[in-house]
Design an enzyme around this catalytic site. Sequence first.
Site, PDB file in Angstrom:
ATOM      1  N   ARG A 270       0.839  -1.197   0.000  1.00  0.00           N
ATOM      2  CA  ARG A 270       0.000   0.000   0.000  1.00  0.00           C
ATOM      3  C   ARG A 270       0.874   1.247   0.000  1.00  0.00           C
ATOM      4  O   ARG A 270       1.838   1.333   0.755  1.00  0.00           O
ATOM      5  CB  ARG A 270      -0.931   0.008   1.215  1.00  0.00           C
ATOM      6  CG  ARG A 270      -1.891  -1.177   1.219  1.00  0.00           C
ATOM      7  CD  ARG A 270      -2.860  -1.147   2.365  1.00  0.00           C
ATOM      8  NE  ARG A 270      -3.658  -2.371   2.397  1.00  0.00           N
ATOM      9  CZ  ARG A 270      -4.573  -2.649   3.319  1.00  0.00           C
ATOM     10  NH1 ARG A 270      -4.810  -1.786   4.280  1.00  0.00           N
ATOM     11  NH2 ARG A 270      -5.255  -3.785   3.268  1.00  0.00           N
ATOM     12  N   ARG A 285       2.011   1.218  10.221  1.00  0.00           N
ATOM     13  CA  ARG A 285       1.538   1.601   8.887  1.00  0.00           C
ATOM     14  C   ARG A 285       2.723   1.574   7.923  1.00  0.00           C
ATOM     15  O   ARG A 285       3.502   2.524   7.852  1.00  0.00           O
ATOM     16  CB  ARG A 285       0.912   3.003   8.945  1.00  0.00           C
ATOM     17  CG  ARG A 285       0.100   3.381   7.717  1.00  0.00           C
ATOM     18  CD  ARG A 285      -0.531   4.749   7.895  1.00  0.00           C
ATOM     19  NE  ARG A 285      -1.506   4.773   8.966  1.00  0.00           N
ATOM     20  CZ  ARG A 285      -2.784   4.425   8.817  1.00  0.00           C
ATOM     21  NH1 ARG A 285      -3.229   4.037   7.643  1.00  0.00           N
ATOM     22  NH2 ARG A 285      -3.607   4.475   9.847  1.00  0.00           N
ATOM     23  N   GLU A 358      -6.701  -0.624  15.491  1.00  0.00           N
ATOM     24  CA  GLU A 358      -7.254  -1.595  14.545  1.00  0.00           C
ATOM     25  C   GLU A 358      -6.247  -2.691  14.198  1.00  0.00           C
ATOM     26  O   GLU A 358      -5.086  -2.412  13.900  1.00  0.00           O
ATOM     27  CB  GLU A 358      -7.685  -0.892  13.255  1.00  0.00           C
ATOM     28  CG  GLU A 358      -8.261  -1.835  12.212  1.00  0.00           C
ATOM     29  CD  GLU A 358      -8.284  -1.232  10.819  1.00  0.00           C
ATOM     30  OE1 GLU A 358      -8.331  -2.020   9.847  1.00  0.00           O
ATOM     31  OE2 GLU A 358      -8.224   0.005  10.690  1.00  0.00           O
ATOM     32  N   SER A 361     -10.355  -5.914  10.105  1.00  0.00           N
ATOM     33  CA  SER A 361     -11.588  -5.301   9.615  1.00  0.00           C
ATOM     34  C   SER A 361     -12.344  -6.371   8.840  1.00  0.00           C
ATOM     35  O   SER A 361     -11.801  -6.972   7.914  1.00  0.00           O
ATOM     36  CB  SER A 361     -11.258  -4.112   8.711  1.00  0.00           C
ATOM     37  OG  SER A 361     -12.419  -3.377   8.395  1.00  0.00           O
ATOM     38  N   ARG A 400       0.843  -6.214  12.616  1.00  0.00           N
ATOM     39  CA  ARG A 400       0.216  -5.534  13.763  1.00  0.00           C
ATOM     40  C   ARG A 400       0.026  -6.490  14.938  1.00  0.00           C
ATOM     41  O   ARG A 400       0.058  -6.071  16.094  1.00  0.00           O
ATOM     42  CB  ARG A 400      -1.119  -4.920  13.335  1.00  0.00           C
ATOM     43  CG  ARG A 400      -0.948  -3.737  12.403  1.00  0.00           C
ATOM     44  CD  ARG A 400      -2.200  -2.898  12.272  1.00  0.00           C
ATOM     45  NE  ARG A 400      -1.971  -1.769  11.387  1.00  0.00           N
ATOM     46  CZ  ARG A 400      -2.809  -0.747  11.230  1.00  0.00           C
ATOM     47  NH1 ARG A 400      -3.947  -0.720  11.923  1.00  0.00           N
ATOM     48  NH2 ARG A 400      -2.531   0.234  10.408  1.00  0.00           N
TER      49      ARG A 400
END
Length: 433
Positions: A270, A285, A358, A361, A400
């Site tokens: 990403r 991130r 988070e 999801s 994560r």
Amino acid sequence: MFDIRAIRENPDLFIRAWNRRKEGLGSSSVAKILELDKAWREATTAKQDAESARNANSKLIGQAKAKKDEAEAARLMQVVAEAKTTIEQAGEAEEAARKALDDLLMGLPNLPLDEVPDGSDEHDNREIHKWGEPKGINDPKDHADLGEALKGQGGFPLMDFEAAARMSGARFVALRGKLTRLERALANFMLDLQTTEHGYEEMSVPVLVRDQALFGTGQLPKFAEDLFRTTGDHWLTPTAEVSLTNLVREQILDVAQLPFRFTAHTPCFRSEAGSAGRDTKGMIRQHQFNKVELVSIVANEEEGLAELERMTGCAEEVLKRLELPFRRMLLCTGDMGAGARKTYDLEVWLPSQNTYREISSCSYCGDFQARRMDARFRAEPKAKPDYVHTLNGSGLAVGRTLVAVLENYQNADGTITVPKALVPYMGGLEVIG
């Protein structure tokens, strides 16, 4: 994509739903959709009428010539010529209106379910439940500080951001030794749990895909800036959801085959466009990270909503067995992904930040992706095909989860206790130090 007939017949439903996403989005979009739809249908009708006139008068030309009526034949030839011109012009208008309509529809988000709370951002999300109690850790250290303090061969840090930056720039990491094994242990533990206990089929899928795959799952055309593109005609997948969901593209399935439940462990890529200043330190991130993805293909909304609860529970079980405190959040309309109709986020406790962040999801997408992929099923052998419904979720983001383990299992002397569920995957190792 959306059913244009449904928008035409019940525009208010779409106006209300899209306005819940963003004020004015539904009102302006539906007005433009109906305008383009009208132009497209008028051009199509004009072309069809002209084609009928051309065909009918072409036959009459031969009859007129057979009767040696050259004047009538000439008149009919002129009518046919005019019809051909109309066909060409109407065809161009039809194609332009259809392309504009498709481009507009392709860029619009899915319709949120009524049970999804209204809101503009993460502050309007609704907590569903919590699990586990955060440990009392005095002066907890950040995962990056913990990882850099652990040393491997030659005294190099087990979590090495500097080495990664020298070769790739910011937002990359090189793991060494026992942290590399811990990351691998986490992925293997997740895959074993989802495949042996939760019924997911493990897949090995491409991480390079063409445009149509990303159009199918909804990343294109709207989110191209968040992706990495090769110099050829491929994109690096931002999540295995893309490849796993596209396994059923352009297929007509038998209802007896459903549900499909797929899982895969892949690298994800990403660009993180627009996220400057957020989590720039550490592994939260990054441009490249590993994730175990869950994808389900079901027949309808009732099954889809039941599957969403099941899938989210499967992701929660990973956190429970690792004994990591977490909470489940129901996302509001403003924080939910564009392709989703309903989404749960799982947020894990991070001691260094004194908050939940988070880590997964899980989303129900209805037939939004299926329409874009042309993925359908038959309820009965000769029945008209219906679109399948799709779901996706993280089960979990491996990086994560590594962050959460390091922070929640840190010891005062800088060592890391290995969670009991991972000890067998670590060759019996109980402490990293």
